[in-house]
Motif scaffolding. Structure first.
Motif, mmCIF file in Angstrom:
data_model
loop_
_atom_site.group_PDB
_atom_site.id
_atom_site.type_symbol
_atom_site.label_atom_id
_atom_site.label_comp_id
_atom_site.label_asym_id
_atom_site.label_seq_id
_atom_site.Cartn_x
_atom_site.Cartn_y
_atom_site.Cartn_z
ATOM 1 N N ALA A 228 0.825 -1.209 0.000
ATOM 2 C CA ALA A 228 0.000 0.000 0.000
ATOM 3 C C ALA A 228 0.859 1.260 0.000
ATOM 4 N N GLU A 229 1.946 1.237 0.757
ATOM 5 C CA GLU A 229 2.826 2.405 0.815
ATOM 6 C C GLU A 229 3.422 2.719 -0.555
ATOM 7 N N ARG A 230 3.830 1.704 -1.277
ATOM 8 C CA ARG A 230 4.430 1.931 -2.591
ATOM 9 C C ARG A 230 3.391 2.351 -3.632
ATOM 10 N N LEU A 231 2.233 1.732 -3.583
ATOM 11 C CA LEU A 231 1.197 2.089 -4.554
ATOM 12 C C LEU A 231 0.646 3.489 -4.310
ATOM 13 N N ALA A 232 0.602 3.910 -3.059
ATOM 14 C CA ALA A 232 0.070 5.235 -2.738
ATOM 15 C C ALA A 232 0.928 6.354 -3.302
ATOM 16 N N ALA A 233 2.195 6.064 -3.565
ATOM 17 C CA ALA A 233 3.115 7.099 -4.039
ATOM 18 C C ALA A 233 3.021 7.347 -5.543
ATOM 19 N N ILE A 234 2.257 6.537 -6.258
ATOM 20 C CA ILE A 234 2.157 6.702 -7.709
ATOM 21 C C ILE A 234 1.324 7.938 -8.022
ATOM 22 N N PRO A 235 1.811 8.844 -8.869
ATOM 23 C CA PRO A 235 1.041 10.066 -9.171
ATOM 24 C C PRO A 235 -0.122 9.792 -10.126
ATOM 25 N N GLY A 236 -1.165 10.577 -9.989
ATOM 26 C CA GLY A 236 -2.295 10.516 -10.907
ATOM 27 C C GLY A 236 -2.121 11.531 -12.025
ATOM 28 N N LEU A 237 -2.103 11.049 -13.273
ATOM 29 C CA LEU A 237 -1.840 11.909 -14.429
ATOM 30 C C LEU A 237 -2.778 11.564 -15.577
ATOM 31 N N GLY B 263 -16.270 -6.066 4.940
ATOM 32 C CA GLY B 263 -15.712 -7.087 5.815
ATOM 33 C C GLY B 263 -14.211 -7.243 5.730
ATOM 34 N N THR B 264 -13.569 -6.482 4.869
ATOM 35 C CA THR B 264 -12.111 -6.531 4.746
ATOM 36 C C THR B 264 -11.492 -5.310 5.415
ATOM 37 N N THR B 265 -10.171 -5.349 5.546
ATOM 38 C CA THR B 265 -9.433 -4.212 6.096
ATOM 39 C C THR B 265 -8.752 -3.471 4.957
ATOM 40 N N ALA B 266 -9.048 -2.184 4.826
ATOM 41 C CA ALA B 266 -8.473 -1.394 3.737
ATOM 42 C C ALA B 266 -7.128 -0.815 4.169
ATOM 43 N N TRP B 267 -6.075 -1.196 3.455
ATOM 44 C CA TRP B 267 -4.761 -0.581 3.661
ATOM 45 C C TRP B 267 -4.561 0.604 2.715
ATOM 46 N N LEU B 268 -5.304 0.600 1.620
ATOM 47 C CA LEU B 268 -5.244 1.706 0.658
ATOM 48 C C LEU B 268 -6.561 1.727 -0.092
ATOM 49 N N GLY B 269 -7.165 2.895 -0.202
ATOM 50 C CA GLY B 269 -8.422 3.029 -0.919
ATOM 51 C C GLY B 269 -9.634 3.173 -0.034
ATOM 52 N N ALA B 270 -9.450 3.243 1.269
ATOM 53 C CA ALA B 270 -10.597 3.384 2.170
ATOM 54 C C ALA B 270 -11.347 4.683 1.921
ATOM 55 N N ALA C 219 -11.136 10.860 -14.658
ATOM 56 C CA ALA C 219 -10.620 10.610 -13.308
ATOM 57 C C ALA C 219 -9.643 9.448 -13.341
ATOM 58 N N VAL C 220 -8.578 9.587 -12.581
ATOM 59 C CA VAL C 220 -7.627 8.492 -12.391
ATOM 60 C C VAL C 220 -8.243 7.488 -11.426
ATOM 61 N N LEU C 221 -8.078 6.201 -11.742
ATOM 62 C CA LEU C 221 -8.453 5.149 -10.818
ATOM 63 C C LEU C 221 -7.213 4.758 -10.024
ATOM 64 N N ARG C 222 -7.182 5.162 -8.785
ATOM 65 C CA ARG C 222 -6.015 4.942 -7.949
ATOM 66 C C ARG C 222 -6.017 3.520 -7.385
ATOM 67 N N PRO C 223 -4.862 3.009 -6.976
ATOM 68 C CA PRO C 223 -4.785 1.633 -6.487
ATOM 69 C C PRO C 223 -5.538 1.430 -5.176
ATOM 70 N N ALA C 224 -5.903 0.172 -4.952
ATOM 71 C CA ALA C 224 -6.553 -0.219 -3.702
ATOM 72 C C ALA C 224 -5.903 -1.500 -3.187
ATOM 73 N N VAL C 225 -5.717 -1.579 -1.885
ATOM 74 C CA VAL C 225 -5.165 -2.765 -1.223
ATOM 75 C C VAL C 225 -6.065 -3.092 -0.043
ATOM 76 N N HIS C 226 -6.628 -4.305 -0.041
ATOM 77 C CA HIS C 226 -7.487 -4.738 1.061
ATOM 78 C C HIS C 226 -6.999 -6.079 1.588
ATOM 79 N N GLN C 227 -7.108 -6.256 2.896
ATOM 80 C CA GLN C 227 -6.744 -7.522 3.528
ATOM 81 C C GLN C 227 -8.012 -8.293 3.853
#
Length: 462
Positions: A302-311, A341-348, A360-368
């Motif tokens: 999630a930390e690495r995906l969150a750093a990607i810029p939206g362009l 029912g999942t835990t969102a690490w990115l995209g909450a 609109a850019v579709l940004r990454p999502a990470v769920h556990q």
């Protein structure tokens, strides 16, 4: 460009401009092209013309495909230079322009290598022609299962069109029904192939309304169709239609492979598998199964995906896909429903980043997810979205079934044997090889020629 680009149907007698047209827009809603939609009668007549066509010699077919691939990737086709075409495809599909360029280069390579590619699937004991001297003592001859192939093309990635070039090399006549979402790529490729020497009655482009689509398949001997679960279910029992459905590719990380693995290092494999090609392909990873606690890996990814810029997609630095705002919001709502029912690490807080121009850019999502049997592991989204879940030995390979690609980072040879034997897994990558990786001798989901061809025993007098 002084208005929308006219995209005519390409029939057996040349270009044809139907009265019925649909507007192809870019991700901002701006008209880019006008696509002509042909009626059922035109489809029937076009497919009949394909059936009557005289076969080109193999060496001429192969040479023409190679020339067309080069022109498609780097030349001017129908007055449109390659760079301009690629930027249009990027704007329409929402794929980063770098991904579109890479797909064009891949098409050129696939076209240049098409003869060898189809030979990889031929049985070692078979020959190509009944005239081969080996048939005097009895031999298998590799023959087509028909003469006309229909292709219901997908619009999510331009690379899907490299596959049916193999059928053309084998002597099939091809009827392509392009996606109305992104018809620019197949229109350019069919035009380039005709310019390179294929007669118009060997290869047609038949854009149709949805209610006419079945006519393209009905008239052909065989068909290749792309779609979701509804498509794969519809054609599951058909011997004449090859359905290309969702990929649901996955990664399995077992504890024995590297018990002291740094989650940040393992995150690189996951991020590459999830985000390469814009994260829209069937080979992009949908889920990661981790033996042990998956939380450290999910956090690192999630930390690495969150750093990607939206362009915007036409920006050379773009990595993420872009869609019209309404489409992006609908996907965001669907993700929230599925993620319950999942835990969102990115995209909450959402995955939509509006660009202010209607797109609109579709940004990454990470769920556990809670376990290896979580239903979310089979939910595939058309943007970088990954579900991370714990896995244990008792679960076995069941959570990995129905995957186009499985990357298994493990030292367990029995587990590898089981994955290889599982018929619903298309490809198996061992070690830190991203799910998106492939080799020139690897099939995508089996060799297409396995579907297109068969062997016949031939014995002739000495």
């Amino acid at each position: 460009m002084g208005g929308p680009l006219p995209l005519d149907a390409l029939g057996p007698a040349g270009a044809y401009r139907p009265r019925t047209r649909t507007t192809v827009t870019d991700v901002t809603g701006r008209p880019v092209a006008e696509l002509g939609l042909v009626p059922r009668l035109f489809v029937d007549r076009a497919v009949s013309a394909l059936r009557r066509a005289t076969e080109m010699p193999e060496d001429e077919r192969v040479a023409a495909i190679a020339r067309a691939g080069e022109a498609f990737a780097s030349g001017t086709v129908a007055g449109l230079p390659a760079e301009e075409h690629q930027r249009l495809v990027s704007r329409v599909s929402g794929l980063p322009v770098a991904v579109v360029r890479a797909a064009a280069a891949h098409t050129a390579r696939a076209a240049a290598d098409v003869h060898r590619a189809v030979r990889l699937a031929r049985p070692a004991a078979a020959v190509d022609d009944w005239r081969d001297p080996l048939t005097r003592t009895g031999r298998a001859v590799w023959t087509r299962r028909g003469d006309v192939l229909a292709v219901h093309a997908a619009g999510n990635h331009p690379g899907v069109h490299t596959l049916w070039l193999q059928a053309l090399a084998l002597g099939y006549r091809i009827a392509v029904r392009p996606s109305t979402r992104e018809p620019l790529t197949p229109h350019r490729l069919v035009t380039a192939l005709r310019d390179a020497g294929f007669p118009a009655d060997h290869l047609v482009l038949l854009p149709t309304a949805h209610e006419v689509a079945d006519a393209v398949l009905d008239g052909a001997d065989l068909g290749v169709v792309y779609g979701g679960d509804d498509v794969t279910r519809r054609y599951a029992g058909s011997s004449r239609v090859l359905a290309q459905g969702p990929g649901r590719s996955k990664i399995l990380l077992t504890a024995d492979a590297d018990p002291d693995a740094d989650p940040a290092r393992r995150a690189g494999l996951v991020v590459d598998s999830v985000v390469r090609e814009g994260g829209t392909g069937c080979v992009n990873a949908t889920a990661v199964l981790v033996e042990g606690d998956p939380a450290p890996l999910a956090e690192a990814v999630a930390e690495r995906l969150a750093a990607i810029p939206g362009l915007p997609p036409q920006d050379d630095r773009a990595t993420l896909p872009v869609q019209p705002v309404d489409t992006a919001r609908a996907l965001e709502r669907h993700l929230r429903e599925q993620a319950s029912g999942t835990t969102a690490w990115l995209g909450a807080d959402g995955v939509v980043e509006e660009l202010g121009d209607g797109s609109a850019v579709l940004r990454p999502a990470v769920h556990q997810a809670g376990g290896p049997d979580a239903p979310q592991l089979g939910v595939e989204m058309p943007f970088p979205c990954v579900w991370v879940a714990p896995w244990h030995r008792e679960a076995g390979i069941a959570p990995l079934r129905g995957s186009l690609v499985v990357t298994a980072v493990t030292e367990d040879e029995k587990l590898i044997d089981a994955l290889l034997a599982e018929p619903t897994i298309g490809s198996l990558h061992l070690g830190a090889s991203p799910t998106c990786d492939s080799g020139p001798d690897m099939p995508h989901d089996g060799f297409l020629a396995e579907f297109l061809m068969r062997t016949k025993g031939v014995l002739r007098p000495v």
